[in-house]
Write a protein that holds these residues in place. Structure first.
Motif, mmCIF file in Angstrom:
data_model
loop_
_atom_site.group_PDB
_atom_site.id
_atom_site.type_symbol
_atom_site.label_atom_id
_atom_site.label_comp_id
_atom_site.label_asym_id
_atom_site.label_seq_id
_atom_site.Cartn_x
_atom_site.Cartn_y
_atom_site.Cartn_z
ATOM 1 N N GLU A 23 0.835 -1.204 0.000
ATOM 2 C CA GLU A 23 0.000 0.000 0.000
ATOM 3 C C GLU A 23 0.866 1.248 0.000
ATOM 4 O OE1 GLU A 23 -2.820 0.097 3.197
ATOM 5 O OE2 GLU A 23 -3.619 -1.881 2.695
ATOM 6 N N LEU A 24 1.927 1.221 0.780
ATOM 7 C CA LEU A 24 2.857 2.348 0.847
ATOM 8 C C LEU A 24 3.508 2.596 -0.513
ATOM 9 C CD1 LEU A 24 4.373 4.413 2.681
ATOM 10 C CD2 LEU A 24 6.052 2.609 3.080
ATOM 11 N N ILE A 25 3.953 1.532 -1.167
ATOM 12 C CA ILE A 25 4.594 1.657 -2.476
ATOM 13 C C ILE A 25 3.597 2.141 -3.523
ATOM 14 C CG2 ILE A 25 5.666 0.332 -4.340
ATOM 15 C CD1 ILE A 25 7.015 -1.342 -2.104
ATOM 16 N N GLU A 26 2.378 1.600 -3.509
ATOM 17 C CA GLU A 26 1.355 2.030 -4.466
ATOM 18 C C GLU A 26 1.012 3.508 -4.286
ATOM 19 O OE1 GLU A 26 -2.009 -0.563 -4.076
ATOM 20 O OE2 GLU A 26 -0.951 -2.266 -4.940
ATOM 21 N N THR A 27 0.882 3.953 -3.045
ATOM 22 C CA THR A 27 0.558 5.352 -2.771
ATOM 23 C C THR A 27 1.702 6.263 -3.190
ATOM 24 O OG1 THR A 27 -0.811 4.674 -0.906
ATOM 25 C CG2 THR A 27 -0.167 6.985 -0.991
ATOM 26 N N LEU A 28 2.909 5.863 -2.886
ATOM 27 C CA LEU A 28 4.070 6.663 -3.261
ATOM 28 C C LEU A 28 4.215 6.727 -4.780
ATOM 29 C CD1 LEU A 28 6.252 8.280 -1.854
ATOM 30 C CD2 LEU A 28 7.690 6.251 -1.860
ATOM 31 N N ASN A 29 3.955 5.629 -5.465
ATOM 32 C CA ASN A 29 3.992 5.628 -6.929
ATOM 33 C C ASN A 29 2.914 6.553 -7.493
ATOM 34 O OD1 ASN A 29 4.873 4.727 -9.548
ATOM 35 N ND2 ASN A 29 3.016 3.484 -9.613
ATOM 36 N N TYR A 31 1.688 9.146 -6.026
ATOM 37 C CA TYR A 31 2.138 10.504 -5.722
ATOM 38 C C TYR A 31 3.150 10.989 -6.761
ATOM 39 C CZ TYR A 31 4.181 14.425 -3.175
ATOM 40 O OH TYR A 31 4.637 15.660 -2.810
ATOM 41 N N PHE A 32 4.124 10.136 -7.079
ATOM 42 C CA PHE A 32 5.157 10.524 -8.038
ATOM 43 C C PHE A 32 4.617 10.628 -9.462
ATOM 44 C CE2 PHE A 32 8.492 8.591 -5.064
ATOM 45 C CZ PHE A 32 8.828 9.839 -4.555
ATOM 46 N N SER A 33 3.655 9.791 -9.825
ATOM 47 C CA SER A 33 3.166 9.791 -11.206
ATOM 48 C C SER A 33 2.001 10.756 -11.442
ATOM 49 C CB SER A 33 2.750 8.378 -11.611
ATOM 50 O OG SER A 33 1.697 7.909 -10.798
ATOM 51 N N SER A 34 1.477 11.352 -10.398
ATOM 52 C CA SER A 34 0.354 12.272 -10.537
ATOM 53 C C SER A 34 0.787 13.548 -11.254
ATOM 54 C CB SER A 34 -0.214 12.629 -9.166
ATOM 55 O OG SER A 34 -1.216 13.613 -9.290
ATOM 56 N N PRO A 53 11.678 5.389 -0.759
ATOM 57 C CA PRO A 53 12.366 5.382 -2.052
ATOM 58 C C PRO A 53 12.123 6.670 -2.834
ATOM 59 C CG PRO A 53 10.713 3.632 -1.934
ATOM 60 C CD PRO A 53 10.677 4.357 -0.647
ATOM 61 N N LYS A 54 13.117 7.053 -3.594
ATOM 62 C CA LYS A 54 13.012 8.258 -4.421
ATOM 63 C C LYS A 54 12.288 7.952 -5.718
ATOM 64 C CE LYS A 54 17.130 10.046 -2.383
ATOM 65 N NZ LYS A 54 18.505 10.358 -2.450
ATOM 66 N N LYS A 55 11.894 8.980 -6.413
ATOM 67 C CA LYS A 55 11.122 8.844 -7.645
ATOM 68 C C LYS A 55 11.857 8.008 -8.689
ATOM 69 C CE LYS A 55 8.702 11.497 -11.133
ATOM 70 N NZ LYS A 55 8.254 12.810 -11.565
ATOM 71 N N ARG A 56 13.164 8.100 -8.749
ATOM 72 C CA ARG A 56 13.926 7.391 -9.780
ATOM 73 C C ARG A 56 13.840 5.867 -9.624
ATOM 74 N NH1 ARG A 56 19.560 6.343 -8.095
ATOM 75 N NH2 ARG A 56 19.781 7.139 -5.974
ATOM 76 N N PHE A 57 13.402 5.377 -8.472
ATOM 77 C CA PHE A 57 13.282 3.944 -8.257
ATOM 78 C C PHE A 57 11.932 3.386 -8.700
ATOM 79 C CE2 PHE A 57 16.504 5.092 -5.025
ATOM 80 C CZ PHE A 57 17.548 4.339 -5.554
#
Length: 123
Positions: A23-29, A31-34, A53-57
Motif C-alpha cells: 500500500e505504501l509503495i502504491e501510494t508513493l507511486n 504521488y510521483f506519477s500524478s 524510495p526516491k522517484k527514480r526507483f
C-alpha cells in the motif's frame, strides 16, 4: 493521498507487513506519477520516519501484444523489484512462470494477468 500505518521496526522481518508495504509503495507511486500540482500526502508519523524510495526507483515495464521480451532479463528485473515467484498467483506482488505462460499480479492492479509467450513474443 494517504500512507498506511507502517509499524515495522528496524531489523523486523517484513513479510508480515507485506500488505502495508505494498500500500505504501502504491501510494508513493501514485504521488510521483500524478500530474496534479496540488498534491497532499497524509501520513502517520511512524510511517514517514522511514526513509522512502526516491522517484527514480519507480520505473515500470510495458508488455504489449506481439512485443518480444528477454525472459531472463524480465525474471531478473521482477526479482529485484521484490516480486515473489510462486506456483499459483493469488495476491499482489506475485509472479509465476510455467513453460510458455506467465501469470503476474502487479502492484496497483485490481486483478492478476496471464500472458502467453511463444519464442519470447507475447501472444
Amino acid at each position: 493521498m494517504v500512507f498506511p500505518d507502517f509499524r515495522a521496526s528496524y531489523g523486523d522481518d517484513l513479510r508480515p507487513f507485506q500488505i502495508e508495504l505494498y500500500e505504501l509503495i502504491e501510494t508513493l507511486n501514485g504521488y510521483f506519477s500524478s500530474k496534479d500540482k496540488r498534491k497532499i500526502l497524509i501520513s502517520p508519523i511512524r510511517t514517514i520516519l522511514f526513509p522512502l524510495p526516491k522517484k527514480r526507483f519507480f520505473s515500470s515495464i510495458v508488455l504489449e501484444f506481439a512485443s518480444t521480451i528477454n525472459l531472463k532479463n524480465l525474471k531478473d528485473r521482477l526479482y529485484y523489484w521484490g516480486y515473489h515467484f510462486v506456483d499459483i498467483v493469488t495476491q499482489k506482488g506475485e509472479v509465476s512462470f510455467k513453460d510458455t505462460i506467465m501469470d503476474i499480479y502487479p502492484l496497483g492492479a485490481d486483478k492478476a494477468y496471464r500472458i502467453t509467450l511463444l519464442n519470447g513474443e507475447i501472444e
